[in-house]
Design a protein around this motif. Structure first.
Motif, short mmCIF file in Angstrom:
data_model
loop_
_atom_site.label_atom_id
_atom_site.label_comp_id
_atom_site.label_asym_id
_atom_site.label_seq_id
_atom_site.Cartn_x
_atom_site.Cartn_y
_atom_site.Cartn_z
N ALA A 58 53.19 100.34 73.01
CA ALA A 58 52.60 99.20 73.52
C ALA A 58 51.63 99.87 74.88
O ALA A 58 52.04 100.88 75.38
N GLU A 59 50.55 98.94 74.93
CA GLU A 59 49.55 99.39 76.02
C GLU A 59 49.25 100.75 76.06
O GLU A 59 48.94 101.58 77.11
N ASN A 60 48.49 101.15 74.64
CA ASN A 60 47.85 102.41 74.83
C ASN A 60 46.25 101.84 74.11
O ASN A 60 45.85 100.72 74.60
N ASN A 61 45.65 102.69 73.43
CA ASN A 61 44.52 102.38 73.28
C ASN A 61 44.00 102.90 71.56
O ASN A 61 43.20 103.36 71.21
N ILE A 62 45.17 102.43 70.84
CA ILE A 62 45.15 102.37 69.58
C ILE A 62 44.07 101.58 68.86
O ILE A 62 44.34 100.31 68.51
N LYS B 169 52.12 96.39 70.67
CA LYS B 169 51.46 95.18 71.57
C LYS B 169 50.53 95.68 72.54
O LYS B 169 50.42 96.69 73.08
N ARG B 170 49.48 94.95 72.66
CA ARG B 170 48.26 95.23 73.83
C ARG B 170 47.63 96.43 73.42
O ARG B 170 47.20 97.33 74.07
N ASN B 171 47.57 96.72 71.97
CA ASN B 171 46.41 97.83 71.49
C ASN B 171 45.34 97.07 70.59
O ASN B 171 45.74 96.13 70.26
N PRO B 172 44.35 97.74 70.79
CA PRO B 172 42.95 96.84 69.92
C PRO B 172 43.46 96.78 68.52
O PRO B 172 42.85 95.81 68.06
N CYS B 173 44.22 97.47 67.89
CA CYS B 173 44.51 97.47 66.52
C CYS B 173 45.46 96.35 66.24
O CYS B 173 45.31 95.65 64.98
N GLU B 174 45.73 95.64 67.31
CA GLU B 174 46.70 94.35 67.15
C GLU B 174 45.80 93.27 66.74
O GLU B 174 45.92 92.06 66.19
N PHE B 175 44.40 93.32 66.89
CA PHE B 175 43.35 92.37 66.66
C PHE B 175 42.97 92.48 65.16
O PHE B 175 41.83 91.69 64.90
N TYR C 210 46.36 92.05 60.40
CA TYR C 210 47.18 93.32 61.00
C TYR C 210 48.61 93.30 60.53
O TYR C 210 49.22 94.45 60.05
N ARG C 211 49.53 92.53 60.58
CA ARG C 211 50.97 92.47 60.15
C ARG C 211 51.13 92.98 58.51
O ARG C 211 52.02 93.63 58.31
N GLN C 212 50.45 92.38 57.83
CA GLN C 212 50.51 92.74 56.30
C GLN C 212 50.17 94.09 56.14
O GLN C 212 50.80 95.01 55.46
N LEU C 213 49.04 94.59 56.74
CA LEU C 213 48.69 96.12 56.71
C LEU C 213 49.67 97.09 57.30
O LEU C 213 50.01 98.08 56.53
#
Length: 280
Positions: A207-211, A231-237, A241-244
Protein backbone atom coordinates in the motif's frame (compact mmCIF):
# COMPACT_ATOMS: atom_id res chain seq x y z
CA UNK A 1 24.51 -2.80 34.74
CA UNK A 2 21.91 -4.05 37.18
CA UNK A 3 19.75 -6.92 35.94
CA UNK A 4 16.87 -6.48 38.37
CA UNK A 5 15.60 -3.25 36.84
CA UNK A 6 15.77 -3.42 33.09
CA UNK A 7 13.93 -1.22 30.61
CA UNK A 8 13.73 -0.70 26.89
CA UNK A 9 15.38 2.07 24.90
CA UNK A 10 14.13 3.85 21.80
CA UNK A 11 15.77 1.20 19.61
CA UNK A 12 13.79 -1.60 21.23
CA UNK A 13 16.82 -2.61 23.29
CA UNK A 14 16.90 -3.47 26.97
CA UNK A 15 19.70 -1.28 28.19
CA UNK A 16 19.51 -0.52 31.87
CA UNK A 17 17.57 0.63 34.89
CA UNK A 18 16.44 3.91 33.35
CA UNK A 19 13.87 4.19 30.57
CA UNK A 20 15.12 6.37 27.74
CA UNK A 21 12.43 8.65 26.38
CA UNK A 22 11.25 8.31 22.81
CA UNK A 23 9.53 11.70 22.81
CA UNK A 24 8.82 14.68 25.04
CA UNK A 25 5.36 13.29 25.80
CA UNK A 26 6.77 9.98 26.96
CA UNK A 27 9.21 11.79 29.25
CA UNK A 28 6.30 13.67 30.77
CA UNK A 29 4.46 10.43 31.48
CA UNK A 30 7.55 8.91 33.10
CA UNK A 31 8.09 11.92 35.34
CA UNK A 32 4.42 11.94 36.30
CA UNK A 33 3.89 15.57 35.28
CA UNK A 34 0.78 16.58 33.38
CA UNK A 35 1.72 20.20 32.72
CA UNK A 36 3.66 21.31 29.66
CA UNK A 37 7.45 21.34 29.96
CA UNK A 38 9.25 24.20 28.18
CA UNK A 39 11.68 22.90 25.56
CA UNK A 40 14.97 24.55 24.66
CA UNK A 41 17.22 24.01 21.63
CA UNK A 42 20.96 23.99 22.15
CA UNK A 43 23.64 24.29 19.46
CA UNK A 44 25.80 21.61 21.06
CA UNK A 45 23.38 19.24 22.76
CA UNK A 46 20.32 19.30 20.51
CA UNK A 47 16.95 19.30 22.31
CA UNK A 48 17.15 19.68 26.07
CA UNK A 49 14.49 20.01 28.70
CA UNK A 50 14.22 22.25 31.71
CA UNK A 51 14.81 20.61 35.07
CA UNK A 52 11.92 20.93 37.50
CA UNK A 53 14.27 20.92 40.46
CA UNK A 54 16.78 23.64 39.65
CA UNK A 55 15.21 25.36 36.66
CA UNK A 56 18.41 24.72 34.68
CA UNK A 57 18.44 22.86 31.35
CA UNK A 58 19.44 19.20 31.45
CA UNK A 59 19.82 16.69 28.58
CA UNK A 60 17.46 13.85 27.86
CA UNK A 61 18.51 10.52 29.39
CA UNK A 62 18.81 9.15 25.85
CA UNK A 63 20.69 12.16 24.46
CA UNK A 64 24.06 10.40 24.41
CA UNK A 65 22.56 7.44 22.52
CA UNK A 66 20.64 9.20 19.75
CA UNK A 67 23.32 8.63 17.10
CA UNK A 68 24.10 5.03 18.05
CA UNK A 69 22.83 1.77 16.62
CA UNK A 70 21.81 -0.84 19.16
CA UNK A 71 25.05 -2.80 18.73
CA UNK A 72 27.07 0.26 19.79
CA UNK A 73 25.42 0.48 23.22
CA UNK A 74 27.78 -1.13 25.69
CA UNK A 75 27.19 -3.53 28.57
CA UNK A 76 24.36 -5.66 27.26
CA UNK A 77 24.07 -9.22 26.01
CA UNK A 78 21.12 -8.80 23.64
CA UNK A 79 21.41 -10.48 20.24
CA UNK A 80 19.92 -9.49 16.91
CA UNK A 81 17.39 -12.32 16.80
CA UNK A 82 15.94 -11.13 20.14
CA UNK A 83 14.98 -7.69 18.84
CA UNK A 84 11.71 -6.67 17.18
CA UNK A 85 12.36 -3.02 16.33
CA UNK A 86 16.11 -2.35 16.38
CA UNK A 87 17.66 0.84 15.12
CA UNK A 88 20.10 -0.33 12.48
CA UNK A 89 20.99 2.95 10.83
CA UNK A 90 24.08 4.79 11.97
CA UNK A 91 24.16 8.42 12.98
CA UNK A 92 25.52 11.26 10.83
CA UNK A 93 29.22 11.44 10.05
CA UNK A 94 31.54 13.48 12.24
CA UNK A 95 31.86 16.08 9.49
CA UNK A 96 28.10 16.55 9.28
CA UNK A 97 27.76 16.79 13.05
CA UNK A 98 30.49 19.43 13.09
CA UNK A 99 28.58 21.36 10.43
CA UNK A 100 25.45 21.12 12.62
CA UNK A 101 27.47 22.14 15.69
CA UNK A 102 26.43 18.88 17.35
CA UNK A 103 29.83 17.20 17.43
CA UNK A 104 29.63 16.81 21.22
CA UNK A 105 26.59 14.55 20.91
CA UNK A 106 28.58 11.89 19.08
CA UNK A 107 30.38 9.40 21.25
CA UNK A 108 34.11 9.39 20.66
CA UNK A 109 34.88 6.63 18.17
CA UNK A 110 37.78 4.36 18.96
CA UNK A 111 39.82 2.15 16.71
CA UNK A 112 38.04 -1.19 16.39
CA UNK A 113 40.14 -4.34 16.23
CA UNK A 114 39.34 -7.33 14.03
CA UNK A 115 38.35 -9.30 17.11
CA UNK A 116 35.86 -6.61 18.15
CA UNK A 117 34.43 -6.51 14.64
CA UNK A 118 33.89 -10.26 14.71
CA UNK A 119 32.27 -10.12 18.15
CA UNK A 120 29.92 -7.40 16.92
CA UNK A 121 29.01 -9.47 13.87
CA UNK A 122 28.26 -12.47 16.07
CA UNK A 123 26.17 -10.27 18.34
CA UNK A 124 24.00 -9.16 15.42
CA UNK A 125 23.00 -12.75 14.61
CA UNK A 126 20.58 -11.73 11.85
CA UNK A 127 20.80 -15.20 10.29
CA UNK A 128 18.62 -16.69 13.04
CA UNK A 129 16.06 -13.88 13.13
CA UNK A 130 12.53 -15.11 12.32
CA UNK A 131 10.43 -11.97 12.90
CA UNK A 132 11.73 -8.44 12.47
CA UNK A 133 10.45 -4.88 12.20
CA UNK A 134 12.85 -2.49 10.45
CA UNK A 135 10.31 0.24 9.74
CA UNK A 136 10.88 4.01 10.03
CA UNK A 137 14.67 3.76 9.84
CA UNK A 138 15.13 7.22 8.26
CA UNK A 139 17.82 6.12 5.82
CA UNK A 140 19.04 9.58 4.96
CA UNK A 141 22.54 8.79 3.72
CA UNK A 142 23.85 6.30 1.12
CA UNK A 143 26.05 4.53 3.67
CA UNK A 144 23.00 4.00 5.90
CA UNK A 145 21.08 2.41 3.03
CA UNK A 146 24.08 0.22 2.23
CA UNK A 147 24.26 -1.01 5.81
CA UNK A 148 20.49 -1.58 5.78
CA UNK A 149 20.73 -3.77 2.67
CA UNK A 150 23.67 -5.63 4.19
CA UNK A 151 21.39 -6.68 7.04
CA UNK A 152 18.57 -7.66 4.66
CA UNK A 153 20.94 -9.99 2.82
CA UNK A 154 21.62 -11.80 6.08
CA UNK A 155 17.94 -12.50 6.84
CA UNK A 156 18.00 -16.03 5.46
CA UNK A 157 15.49 -17.37 8.01
CA UNK A 158 13.18 -14.42 8.51
CA UNK A 159 9.48 -15.30 8.11
CA UNK A 160 7.80 -11.99 8.98
CA UNK A 161 9.37 -8.70 7.94
CA UNK A 162 8.13 -5.10 8.15
CA UNK A 163 9.93 -2.40 6.14
CA UNK A 164 7.35 0.39 6.33
CA UNK A 165 8.20 3.99 5.39
CA UNK A 166 11.89 3.60 4.59
CA UNK A 167 11.91 5.41 1.19
CA UNK A 168 12.98 2.15 -0.48
CA UNK A 169 13.13 2.08 -4.28
CA UNK A 170 14.79 -1.19 -5.31
CA UNK A 171 15.39 -4.42 -3.36
CA UNK A 172 15.62 -6.72 -6.39
CA UNK A 173 19.10 -7.87 -5.30
CA UNK A 174 17.75 -9.14 -1.97
CA UNK A 175 16.54 -12.72 -1.50
CA UNK A 176 14.36 -13.73 1.47
CA UNK A 177 13.97 -17.49 1.00
CA UNK A 178 11.69 -18.15 3.99
CA UNK A 179 9.70 -14.92 4.15
CA UNK A 180 5.95 -15.60 4.38
CA UNK A 181 4.77 -12.10 5.34
CA UNK A 182 6.25 -8.88 3.96
CA UNK A 183 5.00 -5.35 4.60
CA UNK A 184 6.63 -2.61 2.49
CA UNK A 185 3.90 0.02 2.74
CA UNK A 186 4.74 3.70 2.22
CA UNK A 187 7.89 3.26 0.15
CA UNK A 188 8.83 4.34 -3.39
CA UNK A 189 8.52 1.13 -5.40
CA UNK A 190 7.32 1.70 -8.97
CA UNK A 191 7.29 -1.91 -10.21
CA UNK A 192 6.88 -5.46 -8.95
CA UNK A 193 10.31 -6.13 -10.45
CA UNK A 194 11.88 -3.99 -7.72
CA UNK A 195 10.70 -6.25 -4.90
CA UNK A 196 13.00 -8.80 -3.24
CA UNK A 197 12.94 -12.46 -4.23
CA UNK A 198 10.30 -14.02 -1.94
CA UNK A 199 9.46 -17.54 -3.23
CA UNK A 200 7.51 -18.54 -0.08
CA UNK A 201 5.45 -15.36 0.28
CA UNK A 202 1.87 -15.73 1.51
CA UNK A 203 0.93 -12.19 2.58
CA UNK A 204 2.31 -9.15 0.74
CA UNK A 205 1.38 -5.53 1.47
CA UNK A 206 2.42 -2.77 -0.96
CA UNK A 207 0.00 0.00 0.00
CA UNK A 208 0.97 3.61 -0.71
CA UNK A 209 3.79 3.02 -3.17
CA UNK A 210 3.95 4.23 -6.78
CA UNK A 211 3.24 1.04 -8.75
CA UNK A 212 1.64 2.23 -11.98
CA UNK A 213 0.96 -1.01 -13.87
CA UNK A 214 0.47 -4.69 -13.11
CA UNK A 215 3.44 -5.62 -15.26
CA UNK A 216 5.58 -8.17 -13.46
CA UNK A 217 2.86 -9.35 -11.09
CA UNK A 218 2.86 -12.75 -12.84
CA UNK A 219 6.27 -13.40 -11.25
CA UNK A 220 4.31 -14.33 -8.12
CA UNK A 221 2.15 -16.81 -10.01
CA UNK A 222 4.06 -19.83 -8.71
CA UNK A 223 4.26 -18.62 -5.10
CA UNK A 224 1.75 -19.50 -2.33
CA UNK A 225 0.59 -15.85 -2.25
CA UNK A 226 -2.86 -15.71 -0.58
CA UNK A 227 -3.39 -12.02 0.20
CA UNK A 228 -2.14 -8.90 -1.58
CA UNK A 229 -2.62 -5.23 -0.71
CA UNK A 230 -2.16 -2.59 -3.42
CA UNK A 231 -4.27 0.22 -1.99
CA UNK A 232 -3.35 3.77 -2.97
CA UNK A 233 -1.14 2.73 -5.90
CA UNK A 234 -1.84 4.12 -9.40
CA UNK A 235 -2.43 0.59 -10.73
CA UNK A 236 -5.54 0.37 -8.56
CA UNK A 237 -7.33 2.61 -11.08
CA UNK A 238 -6.58 0.40 -14.06
CA UNK A 239 -9.62 -0.95 -15.94
CA UNK A 240 -10.75 -4.37 -14.64
CA UNK A 241 -8.09 -4.14 -11.96
CA UNK A 242 -9.36 -6.96 -9.74
CA UNK A 243 -10.03 -9.36 -12.61
CA UNK A 244 -6.54 -8.83 -13.98
CA UNK A 245 -4.89 -9.42 -10.61
CA UNK A 246 -6.80 -12.62 -9.87
CA UNK A 247 -6.26 -13.97 -13.37
CA UNK A 248 -2.50 -13.45 -12.93
CA UNK A 249 -2.41 -15.01 -9.44
CA UNK A 250 -4.50 -18.21 -9.29
CA UNK A 251 -3.67 -18.89 -5.63
CA UNK A 252 -4.75 -15.43 -4.46
CA UNK A 253 -7.69 -15.40 -2.04
CA UNK A 254 -7.85 -11.75 -0.93
CA UNK A 255 -7.05 -8.44 -2.62
CA UNK A 256 -6.96 -5.15 -0.73
CA UNK A 257 -8.71 -6.73 2.24
CA UNK A 258 -11.64 -8.02 0.13
CA UNK A 259 -12.03 -11.77 -0.46
CA UNK A 260 -12.21 -13.12 -3.99
CA UNK A 261 -15.70 -12.54 -5.41
CA UNK A 262 -17.51 -14.36 -8.25
CA UNK A 263 -17.24 -11.34 -10.52
CA UNK A 264 -13.47 -11.33 -9.99
CA UNK A 265 -13.31 -14.65 -11.84
CA UNK A 266 -15.22 -13.48 -14.92
CA UNK A 267 -13.32 -13.76 -18.20
CA UNK A 268 -12.05 -10.60 -19.85
CA UNK A 269 -14.59 -8.64 -21.81
CA UNK A 270 -14.82 -9.54 -25.48
CA UNK A 271 -15.93 -6.73 -27.73
CA UNK A 272 -17.37 -7.40 -31.15
CA UNK A 273 -17.08 -4.81 -33.86
CA UNK A 274 -19.53 -5.00 -36.72
CA UNK A 275 -19.13 -3.35 -40.09
CA UNK A 276 -22.21 -1.33 -40.75
CA UNK A 277 -23.40 0.26 -43.94
CA UNK A 278 -26.02 2.88 -44.43
CA UNK A 279 -28.74 2.21 -46.99
CA UNK A 280 -30.04 5.36 -48.51
Amino acid sequence: MQQQDMSESSSGLTTGNEKFCKSPSSCCSILGHTQTIPWVFSQTRGIIRQSWDSGLPSPFPSDSFKHLGWTDIEEHDVRGNQLRCPRVREGPSEEELFFRREELTLKQRKQVTDTEKWEKRMQENWENCAELNLSFQDLGDPYQLENFQRILRRLIRVEKLWLVDNSLTDLSAIRLPRCRELNVNKNHFTSFKQLPKIPQIQHLSLAENNIRTLSGISDFRHTPLESLTLKRNPCEFQARYRQLVFSSLPNLKMLDGIPKLPEDCSPPEIRFFYKMCTIL
